[in-house]
Enzyme design. Structure first.
Site, PDB file in Angstrom:
ATOM      1  N   LEU A  25       0.870  -1.180   0.000  1.00 33.79           N
ATOM      2  CA  LEU A  25       0.000   0.000   0.000  1.00 33.79           C
ATOM      3  C   LEU A  25       0.910   1.235   0.000  1.00 33.79           C
ATOM      4  CD1 LEU A  25      -2.694   1.493   0.253  1.00 33.79           C
ATOM      5  CD2 LEU A  25      -2.563   1.164   2.733  1.00 33.79           C
ATOM      6  N   ALA A  26       1.132   1.805  -1.181  1.00 33.16           N
ATOM      7  CA  ALA A  26       2.014   2.967  -1.301  1.00 33.16           C
ATOM      8  C   ALA A  26       1.233   4.240  -0.978  1.00 33.16           C
ATOM      9  CB  ALA A  26       2.597   3.040  -2.709  1.00 33.16           C
ATOM     10  N   HIS A  27       1.864   5.156  -0.238  1.00 29.54           N
ATOM     11  CA  HIS A  27       1.210   6.400   0.161  1.00 29.54           C
ATOM     12  C   HIS A  27       2.259   7.357   0.702  1.00 29.54           C
ATOM     13  CE1 HIS A  27       1.484   3.809   3.670  1.00 29.54           C
ATOM     14  NE2 HIS A  27       1.683   4.923   4.365  1.00 29.54           N
ATOM     15  N   ALA A  28       1.883   8.608   0.841  1.00 26.96           N
ATOM     16  CA  ALA A  28       2.728   9.621   1.469  1.00 26.96           C
ATOM     17  C   ALA A  28       1.802  10.597   2.183  1.00 26.96           C
ATOM     18  CB  ALA A  28       3.599  10.323   0.429  1.00 26.96           C
TER      19      ALA A  28
END
Length: 692
Positions: A607-610
């Site tokens: 789960l990619a996020h920033a």
């Protein structure tokens, strides 16, 4: 006479009466042993022509006038401060070993405590068992010395003190006098140092979320006093024990430096960083790293799911529970990383009063979490779940009350919910001491408080933070004596309004306050609208995964040479949709490079996020299956087969999406099925459970 028998006499001379059960528990022996001791005592007293101990339905007492009491003390050569009970002796022994390592001899302590060798041997076994809980040992080769990691020693001292005295007295009483246990602690920590740490604690809390919470004030004061004591003894942490601390709070650091200057102490820089970090977590002023933010959200959701399933209570419905629990767990994860334990003065009460909830939380961490979790941390988490549990039962006729609590907001909410379940009340407000002047402005019938504090013209009743059955009986007597009448709950039917009322209300609040609305407030708004029978469309504010994940954001079997390329390709639909910009993609990659592959949240799934400020325009999500699995560097969960990219804009709108993604972690077969799916329609059917 035996030491225990002398102690029984001493206690009865000090107090009007004592129950056999109380003595049995305090002295760690059976009720039969106490009765046998009383028989032995009475035979000895009869030989001295002194009236013996009376026993009326398990209550023991002396029928002696003042002269007879003095005569008894003189005959047996005892005084009020000669004997300590087993718990007090354990405290005394450990503190003695801490104050003078390798100098105190066991036989000297035995004489000082005026006990037999067999009693001392038993006490020493219990001391070793207590120390072993903190991976500490006792070296008695040349005088007694407690050995082990300095962090563990400090944690042990904290717990030792909390188990023996009510630490809130340190800030409430304003003087340093009290019971034997209390005096032992005061002598060790030093009254002058405690006055200094009390002052610093008050200054740090002022204006913050814990202002007026005397229990938190006392915790901080004791923490700092223990720290100062160890520094004065030149017992320092190793550099390796604080190397990962990130310190950026100049206000707290300044207070720490001022305290050290006032006490004329020069200490290593790592010790200053250590205390600053601890104070940040206790004051709720932590700066959560992006990797810990993600880990915290996932752990919170998993815990709520587990508790909902195991207890058959829908904890998932409460955004307030989620927000409070997530805030606590984010700080907990950082404390764990730095081997720092918190102590909770209500641990034993919560373990007994909410045994099932505490045990289920313990079972979760034992089976689903790789590290040990302290009883204090589990007790704090128990407070949050217990509050929701108590609030699940509502009644119609009520009193309007306010709760005045000095143990913190979460404990105040738990007390409020507990009273609501048992006493037909509407809790108008949960207040700390800093809000006490607001009471007169509230439309309430009375106040329930956890502290001896005047509430002026408003009637008030003092209760412990976790009430017992007899406390409610006393509260009912108070209500009857004060002649307080119940109100009748009346619900008014309100008309339905347009479907975007919730969104419009949130927008108005954010516009007027210039602050982002929290998940807790959104949950409260939904509850208020529901109570007034106003129809709303919650999914407009907190959409489901299937609401956002349209066909154009689903990619099947994309090719990527590495994890960076996988993130970039999965992000393209969101860039095309103007949900994110290129800066957001860079920020996601930089976070992984800085903090490691934390985005790999389960076997085969990432789960990619920033952060929202890194380039998010709106809430959105995309997903891709990979043509070939890719290694992200996460030994436990590699290789990755499915990757999501999430762009969150606030603290509440993405939660339903996140819950759906997290749910996949517990379904490895579903991940495999998604990976093997060759078209979007089949992918959606597998992911959502039904055809979209």
């Amino acid at each position: 006479m035996k030491d225990r028998q002398l102690l029984i006499i001493n206690e009865l001379l000090d107090k009007e009466n004592l129950s056999i059960d109380e003595l049995s528990q305090a002295l760690n022996v059976s009720s039969r042993t106490i009765r046998n001791d009383v028989d032995d005592i009475n035979r000895t007293l009869s030989d001295l022509s002194i009236t013996g101990i009376s026993n009326k339905r398990g209550q023991l007492y002396f029928c002696l006038d003042l002269d007879a009491r003095h005569s008894l003390s003189h005959s047996l050569k005892i005084s009020s401060d000669t004997f300590l009970d087993p718990r007090e002796r354990q405290l005394h022994i450990i503190i003695s070993f801490l104050k003078a390592p390798h100098q105190v001899k066991i036989y000297e302590e035995q004489k000082r405590l005026n006990i037999s060798k067999s009693t001392m041997d038993k006490d020493m076994r219990q001391v070793r068992e207590f120390l072993a809980k903190y991976s500490l040992t006792l070296d008695t080769q040349q005088g007694a010395k407690i050995e082990g990691a300095e962090r563990n020693i400090r944690t042990m001292i904290q717990q030792l003190i909390v188990e023996n005295i009510d630490i809130s007295q340190l800030t409430e009483k304003g003087s340093f006098e009290g019971s034997d246990s209390y005096q032992i602690v005061i002598d060790y920590l030093n009254p002058q140092v405690l006055k200094q740490t009390n002052k610093v604690a008050k200054e740090l809390i002022l204006g913050g979320r814990y202002e007026g919470v005397s229990a938190r004030e006392a915790q901080i004061s004791v923490l700092m006093a223990i720290w100062i004591r160890r520094l004065q003894e030149k017992q320092y942490l190793d550099d390796s024990q604080v190397s990962t601390l990130e310190i950026a709070n100049t206000r707290i650091m300044k207070s720490v430096n001022n305290l050290l200057d006032n006490l004329e102490l020069t200490v290593p820089e790592n010790e200053k960083s250590y205390m600053t970090f601890i104070l940040k977590t206790f004051l709720g002023e932590k700066e959560v790293r992006i990797d810990k933010w993600a880990e915290s959200e996932l752990l919170t959701l998993r815990l709520i799911d587990y508790m909902s399933d195991i207890e058959k209570i829908n904890y998932r419905d409460s955004e307030q529970l989620y927000e409070q629990l997530n805030s606590h767990i984010s700080a907990f994860l950082q404390r764990q990383e730095n081997h720092i334990e918190v102590f909770n003065p209500l641990t034993e009460v919560l373990k007994n009063s909410y045994a099932t909830i505490y045990q289920d939380i313990s079972a979760f961490f034992k089976s689903r979490y790789s590290k040990n979790v302290s009883a204090g941390e589990k007790a704090f988490i128990t407070v949050y779940f217990s509050t929701y549990y108590e609030e699940s039962i509502k009644e119609n006729n009520f009193y309007r009350i306010a709760v005045l609590c000095n143990y913190g907001e979460a404990t105040g909410q738990l007390l409020a919910a507990n009273i609501s379940r048992n006493m037909n009340v509407e809790v108008v407000a949960v207040l700390g001491l800093q809000d006490i002047n607001s009471l007169r402005k509230l439309n309430i019938d009375f106040v329930v408080k956890t502290i001896n504090e005047s509430t002026g013209m408003v009637p008030s009743f003092k209760m412990p933070p976790v009430p017992r059955k007899q406390d409610y009986q006393e509260l009912k007597k108070f209500i009857a004596k004060a002649d307080i009448k119940k109100h009748m709950l009346s619900l008014k039917q309100s008309p339905s309004v347009k479907k975007n009322l919730l969104k419009d209300t949130i927008s108005l609040i954010e516009s007027e306050t210039r602050k982002n609305v929290s998940a807790r407030l959104v949950d409260k708004l939904i509850e208020i609208f529901s109570e007034h029978h106003i129809e709303i469309k919650e999914r407009e504010v907190r959409p489901m995964l299937q609401d956002l994940l349209t066909d154009d954001k689903i990619q099947i079997h994309i090719t990527a040479n590495n994890w960076c390329e996988a993130i970039e390709k999965t992000s393209q639909p969101l860039i095309k949709n103007k949900s994110i910009n290129d800066d957001y993609v860079v920020a996601m990659e930089e976070s992984v490079k800085k903090f490691g592959p934390y985005i790999v949240i389960g076997p085969g799934i990432a789960l990619a996020h920033a952060r929202p400020e890194d380039g998010v325009a709106k809430l959105d999500v995309s997903v891709a299956s990979l043509a070939e699995p890719i290694e992200f560097g996460n030994k436990a969960n590699d290789p990755v087969k499915i990757i999501f990219v999430l762009s969150a804009i606030d603290s509440y709108s993405h939660l339903n999406v996140l819950k759906a993604i997290v749910d996949l972690i517990n379904k490895p077969n579903k991940i495999e099925e998604l990976f093997n799916t060759g078209d979007k329609e089949s992918f959606k059917k597998t992911l959502f459970g039904v055809e979209k």
